[in-house]
Motif scaffolding. Structure first.
Motif, short mmCIF file in Angstrom:
data_model
loop_
_atom_site.label_atom_id
_atom_site.label_comp_id
_atom_site.label_asym_id
_atom_site.label_seq_id
_atom_site.Cartn_x
_atom_site.Cartn_y
_atom_site.Cartn_z
N LEU A 198 -54.09 9.89 43.22
CA LEU A 198 -52.62 8.95 43.51
C LEU A 198 -52.14 9.95 43.10
CD1 LEU A 198 -50.40 6.84 44.42
CD2 LEU A 198 -50.51 6.21 41.69
N ALA A 199 -52.45 11.03 42.09
CA ALA A 199 -50.99 11.24 41.08
C ALA A 199 -51.78 12.85 43.08
CB ALA A 199 -51.82 12.61 40.53
N GLU A 200 -51.96 12.83 43.33
CA GLU A 200 -51.94 14.08 44.52
C GLU A 200 -50.99 12.79 45.48
OE1 GLU A 200 -55.73 14.68 46.45
OE2 GLU A 200 -56.88 15.01 44.55
N ARG A 201 -50.59 12.38 45.74
CA ARG A 201 -49.54 11.82 46.70
C ARG A 201 -48.61 11.96 46.14
NH1 ARG A 201 -50.17 6.58 50.78
NH2 ARG A 201 -48.55 5.70 50.99
N LEU A 202 -48.73 11.42 44.46
CA LEU A 202 -46.90 11.20 44.05
C LEU A 202 -46.44 12.49 43.65
CD1 LEU A 202 -45.60 9.55 41.97
CD2 LEU A 202 -47.42 10.01 40.25
N ALA A 203 -47.31 13.53 43.70
CA ALA A 203 -46.51 14.94 43.36
C ALA A 203 -45.87 15.41 44.83
CB ALA A 203 -48.07 15.76 43.32
N THR A 204 -46.22 13.99 45.96
CA THR A 204 -44.86 15.19 47.11
C THR A 204 -43.67 14.45 46.37
OG1 THR A 204 -47.13 15.62 48.17
CG2 THR A 204 -44.98 14.95 49.28
N GLY A 205 -43.66 13.54 45.74
CA GLY A 205 -42.53 12.24 45.40
C GLY A 205 -41.39 12.78 44.94
N ILE A 206 -42.69 13.40 43.38
CA ILE A 206 -41.92 13.65 41.99
C ILE A 206 -42.03 15.93 42.42
CG2 ILE A 206 -42.36 11.89 40.99
CD1 ILE A 206 -44.53 13.91 39.78
N GLY A 207 -42.42 16.39 42.76
CA GLY A 207 -42.64 17.47 43.68
C GLY A 207 -43.31 18.65 42.01
N ARG A 208 -44.16 17.77 41.58
CA ARG A 208 -44.94 18.76 40.62
C ARG A 208 -46.14 18.30 40.86
NH1 ARG A 208 -42.20 15.26 37.15
NH2 ARG A 208 -44.30 14.56 35.83
N GLU A 209 -47.49 18.84 40.29
CA GLU A 209 -48.75 18.29 39.65
C GLU A 209 -48.71 17.65 38.92
OE1 GLU A 209 -51.05 18.96 42.71
OE2 GLU A 209 -49.12 19.52 43.76
N LEU A 210 -49.49 16.64 38.94
CA LEU A 210 -50.27 15.85 38.04
C LEU A 210 -51.50 16.42 36.83
CD1 LEU A 210 -48.40 12.62 38.71
CD2 LEU A 210 -47.88 14.45 36.56
N PRO A 211 -52.18 17.50 37.19
CA PRO A 211 -53.60 17.45 36.17
C PRO A 211 -54.21 17.26 35.96
CG PRO A 211 -52.50 19.23 35.98
CD PRO A 211 -51.14 18.57 36.56
N SER A 212 -53.50 16.70 34.70
CA SER A 212 -53.80 15.32 33.54
C SER A 212 -54.35 13.68 34.34
CB SER A 212 -53.29 15.49 32.56
OG SER A 212 -51.90 14.39 32.99
N TRP A 213 -53.98 13.95 35.20
CA TRP A 213 -54.33 12.22 36.07
C TRP A 213 -55.98 11.57 35.70
CZ3 TRP A 213 -51.22 8.09 36.52
CH2 TRP A 213 -51.58 6.94 37.71
N PRO A 214 -56.81 12.57 35.89
CA PRO A 214 -57.63 11.96 36.04
C PRO A 214 -58.02 10.96 34.59
CG PRO A 214 -56.98 13.51 37.89
CD PRO A 214 -56.18 13.84 36.71
N ARG A 215 -57.98 11.97 33.80
CA ARG A 215 -58.43 12.34 32.50
C ARG A 215 -57.75 10.54 31.26
NH1 ARG A 215 -56.98 13.51 26.73
NH2 ARG A 215 -55.13 14.09 27.08
N LEU A 216 -56.66 10.02 32.43
CA LEU A 216 -56.10 8.77 31.88
C LEU A 216 -57.04 7.53 31.44
CD1 LEU A 216 -53.79 6.60 31.56
CD2 LEU A 216 -53.17 6.86 33.43
N TRP A 217 -58.02 7.53 33.12
CA TRP A 217 -58.42 6.36 33.29
C TRP A 217 -60.55 7.25 33.24
CZ3 TRP A 217 -55.90 2.89 34.93
CH2 TRP A 217 -55.10 3.35 35.88
N ALA A 218 -60.14 8.14 32.54
CA ALA A 218 -61.79 8.47 31.94
C ALA A 218 -62.54 7.91 30.69
CB ALA A 218 -61.97 10.12 31.64
N ASP A 219 -61.79 7.59 29.37
CA ASP A 219 -62.09 7.08 28.82
C ASP A 219 -62.12 5.46 28.49
OD1 ASP A 219 -62.98 6.33 25.68
OD2 ASP A 219 -60.79 7.64 24.80
#
Length: 518
Positions: A198-219
């Motif tokens: 989702l962060a890849e699509r969200l990045a378009t709307g907020i104008g920046r990348e969110l590389p830490s998004w996947p780690r949110l769901w790992a633990d």
């Protein structure tokens, strides 16, 4: 009153921007320490309030945020070590008498807790452990990545995490309206699959990348801070709201804490504010309460027990948590399919379709015919006012024709005019053989409410609660990585189902401030 900004070095040499507000006079003072990712500037009035009451007060930007350099990695171990360094720095100052209270709300409560639990079992008193505070005030605590990402019963918290990451993730400052703007441009943004990307699509709307998004769901390991707290000996004040999504984490922290523990649950959401329509009697001066509690905690005047107060909605009445939370005084059962319990309106059989999920942001219920998307039940009007304080639960006997199914239960109070007020919510995930009936327990959280005579209780049982929670795809795949959705046929057996609510049998009210500070 003297205010200045200093740099406090962490063990690796990172200088963290710290505002220090000192009372007038030269004598050593106790201190309060707030470590926050949300900007220390927002705490200027709070620091002045503490200083006016004789405390040295500090607000520090965590590393990588606002005035502090470094990389921002939410919930990593550096919050523990950086917090310990800040406490040690405070104790080394000439204006410090050695006593430190760690204070924080939301993520800042996490910072306070990991600092307080750096050496579990450390005893407060005249001999201070380096880097460990003497007491901790944790308001609406966000206890870790796992706790914020998923409900205790498994389903993923989509809306809140997307909003928080859009506002604060992978950046040094904050943009609170980022998700709202992104949704205005892309209304179906949160329907994106897989959730992991989702962060890849969200990045378009907020104008920046969110590389830490996947780690949110790992633990997926819950309860680490709560377990550490069971060995702690320092005093705790846990403050929460019955309308806060993290209320159960606040209660769990208080319930298992090893030292003197106090719990205050008000009629508040995550910002610890009541509805604008709430009467003045429902409000508590939290700043004054914190000061009084901190003085009692540092002086060793708190009873070595676990108690507190819970608000009965906006009534201005407070009930003892000792009687309300562990366990409730009286558990009243509302059986499904009963004229004196919850009458079935429709949906004993319904379809949970992730392509058309029941919405979390809409309290309206369908009144026309067609295929039901939820099981809907309604109680008769209450013959007399009812006070609720404690843990509520729904126990349902149900069947799903898919290997994985979420069961969302939403309880709404309808006043005599028909106005709907959210009362309780819970959601759990169950996996098992398709078509097999099961007894499912759905915790509905800790209630604090006063229901007037004439109120009706409306219960909805659904398979989704979107966009607050990610959609279960019903395929057995992980909802975070799934890309294929399938409908699920559901059956609720009224005969084996009931709602259980914690009723206050004896109205023994307490005053919240004295109850918290004794």
């Amino acid at each position: 009153m003297n205010t200045r900004t200093v740099s406090v070095l962490t063990p690796d040499g990172t200088p963290l921007a710290t505002d220090v507000c000192l009372p007038d006079g030269d004598r050593p003072r106790p201190a309060v320490l707030i470590r926050t990712p949300y900007g220390r500037d927002a705490h200027r009035a709070e620091l002045r309030g503490w200083a006016a009451r004789g405390f040295a007060a500090l607000a520090q930007d965590v590393r990588g945020r606002h005035g502090s350099p470094g990389e921002w990695h939410p919930y990593r171990d550096h919050e523990r070590t950086d917090g310990a360094a800040a406490v040690a720095w405070v104790r080394a100052q000439t204006w410090s008498n050695g006593e430190v209270v760690a204070v924080g709300a939301s993520y800042a409560a996490y910072c306070a807790l990991v600092t307080a639990l750096d050496a579990p079992g450390a005893a407060p008193g005249p001999v201070h452990r380096e880097g460990v505070p003497d007491a901790v005030i944790a308001a609406v605590p966000a206890l870790g990545l796992t706790e914020t990402a998923r409900e205790p019963g498994g389903p993923e918290r989509l809306w809140a995490r997307a909003g928080w990451w859009a506002a604060h993730g992978d950046r040094s400052d904050s943009d609170p309206d980022a998700l709202e703007r992104a949704l205005a441009d892309d209304p179906r943004l949160l329907e994106h699959l897989p959730v992991a990307r989702l962060a890849e699509r969200l990045a378009t709307g907020i104008g920046r990348e969110l590389p830490s998004w996947p780690r949110l769901w790992a633990d997926r390991q819950r309860g680490r801070l709560v377990a550490l707290g069971s060995a702690a000996r320092l005093p705790l004040l846990a403050v929460g709201g019955t309308r806060d999504p993290f209320a159960e984490d606040t209660v769990a922290l208080w319930r298992d804490w090893g030292g003197p523990a106090r719990l205050l649950l008000g009629p508040w959401g995550h910002r610890l504010t009541a509805d604008r329509s709430a009467p003045a009697r429902a409000r508590v001066n939290l700043g004054a309460l914190y000061v009084r509690w901190a003085r009692a905690a540092l002086a060793g005047r708190l009873e070595p027990t676990r108690h507190g107060a819970i608000a009965l909605g906006d009534s201005g009445r407070w009930h003892s948590t000792h009687r309300a939370v562990s366990p409730p005084e009286t558990e009243r059962r509302w059986p499904f399919g009963s004229p004196t319990g919850l009458r079935l309106l429709h949906g004993a059989e319904f379809s949970a379709d992730p392509e058309r999920p029941v919405r979390s942001d809409d309290l309206a219920v369908p009144v026309d015919g067609g295929q039901a998307d939820r099981c809907l039940l309604l109680s008769p009007p209450l013959p007399r006012p009812l006070d609720l304080a404690g843990a509520a639960v729904a126990r349902i006997n149900a069947t799903a024709d898919t290997p994985s199914a979420d069961w969302a239960v939403r309880l709404t109070a309808l006043d005599p005019s028909g106005r709907a007020d959210p009362l309780a919510f819970g959601i759990v995930r169950r996996t098992g053989p398709p078509g097999e009936a099961a007894d499912i327990t759905v915790p509905l959280g800790t209630l604090g409410s006063r229901l007037p005579a004439g109120t009706r209780l409306r219960a909805e049982i659904a398979g989704h609660h979107f966009p607050a929670h990610a959609r279960n795809p019903h395929t057995g795949d992980d909802p975070v990585t799934a890309t294929r959705l399938a409908p699920s046929r559901r059956t609720v057996n009224p005969r084996g189902s009931a709602l259980h609510l914690p009723v206050v049998a004896r109205r023994r009210y307490v005053e919240p401030v004295p109850e918290i500070c004794r």
